[in-house]
Enzyme design. Structure first.
Site, PDB file in Angstrom:
ATOM      1  N   CYS A  96       8.790 -14.060  41.115  1.00  0.00           N
ATOM      2  CA  CYS A  96       8.488 -12.638  41.018  1.00  0.00           C
ATOM      3  C   CYS A  96       9.030 -11.919  42.243  1.00  0.00           C
ATOM      4  CB  CYS A  96       6.977 -12.446  40.921  1.00  0.00           C
ATOM      5  SG  CYS A  96       6.452 -10.743  40.745  1.00  0.00           S
ATOM      6  N   HIS A 138       5.332 -11.509  31.457  1.00  0.00           N
ATOM      7  CA  HIS A 138       5.255 -11.422  32.920  1.00  0.00           C
ATOM      8  C   HIS A 138       5.253  -9.957  33.363  1.00  0.00           C
ATOM      9  CE1 HIS A 138       6.419 -12.865  37.091  1.00  0.00           C
ATOM     10  NE2 HIS A 138       6.711 -11.576  37.147  1.00  0.00           N
ATOM     11  N   GLU A 139       6.203  -9.179  32.851  1.00  0.00           N
ATOM     12  CA  GLU A 139       6.311  -7.779  33.273  1.00  0.00           C
ATOM     13  C   GLU A 139       5.144  -6.940  32.767  1.00  0.00           C
ATOM     14  OE1 GLU A 139       8.283  -7.140  35.642  1.00  0.00           O
ATOM     15  OE2 GLU A 139       9.375  -9.018  35.450  1.00  0.00           O
ATOM     16  N   HIS A 142       2.139  -7.128  34.940  1.00  0.00           N
ATOM     17  CA  HIS A 142       2.172  -6.199  36.078  1.00  0.00           C
ATOM     18  C   HIS A 142       1.539  -4.860  35.707  1.00  0.00           C
ATOM     19  CE1 HIS A 142       4.397  -8.318  39.157  1.00  0.00           C
ATOM     20  NE2 HIS A 142       5.351  -8.647  38.296  1.00  0.00           N
TER      21      HIS A 142
END
Length: 174
Positions: A96, A138-139, A142
């Site tokens: 990351c 994953h994004e 965030h």
């Protein structure tokens, strides 16, 4: 276009829950362009707006073509993503830009179907598998205030925290 500063762990900004994008205007377009420049400059395959301290539900993914080459043609701009379906699991090594120099294995869904909007407000539905599926998850994490290291099991998480403190001490000495 400009290269933006990337917020790094343990900055509390990364824990914010991002707000939905309501205006698809030139300010959003500039942010997306700057995010792309930032992601490419830092050798990333994804970047969420919160990672550049903008708490909106916008992210970029560019896993490249068959040879791994990134370009505007392989870029996916994702606004207000929503997972419609998910199934199977896979383990992959993740890194990351907000947790530089740390990589570890994380379990994610193997296949996802995502609804999102592009920079012009046009709706898209995309099915993703493998690395693209991982990148979407994953994004999007965030945007919900989560980092991949939070998905590590207890022992790996403690190992990460120990290694991270050591890395920070080394950087301060330089």
């Amino acid at each position: 276009m400009a290269v933006l500063d990337i917020v790094t762990y343990p900055n509390k900004v990364l824990k914010q829950i991002s707000k939905p994008v309501e205006r698809f205007d030139k300010d959003l377009h500039k942010l997306l362009d700057d995010m792309y420049e930032t992601m490419i400059k830092n050798n990333g395959v994804g970047l969420a707006a919160i990672q550049v301290a903008v708490p909106i539900r916008a992210l970029l993914i560019d896993i490249g073509d068959e040879e791994g080459k990134q370009s505007k043609d392989t870029l996916i701009e994702v606004i207000n993503p929503e997972f419609l379906t998910w199934d199977g699991t896979q383990k992959d090594t993740e890194g990351c830009l907000s947790v530089p120099d740390y990589f570890d294995e994380v379990e994610r869904y193997k296949n996802v179907k995502v609804k999102f909007f592009d920079r012009f407000g046009k709706e898209h539905v995309m099915e993703a598998e493998g690395l693209l599926s991982v990148a979407f998850q994953h994004e999007t994490d965030h945007l919900d205030g989560h980092l991949f290291v939070e998905r590590l099991d207890y022992i790996k998480r403690k190992k990460f925290e120990k290694e991270w403190k050591k890395l920070l001490k080394q950087k301060r000495k330089k």
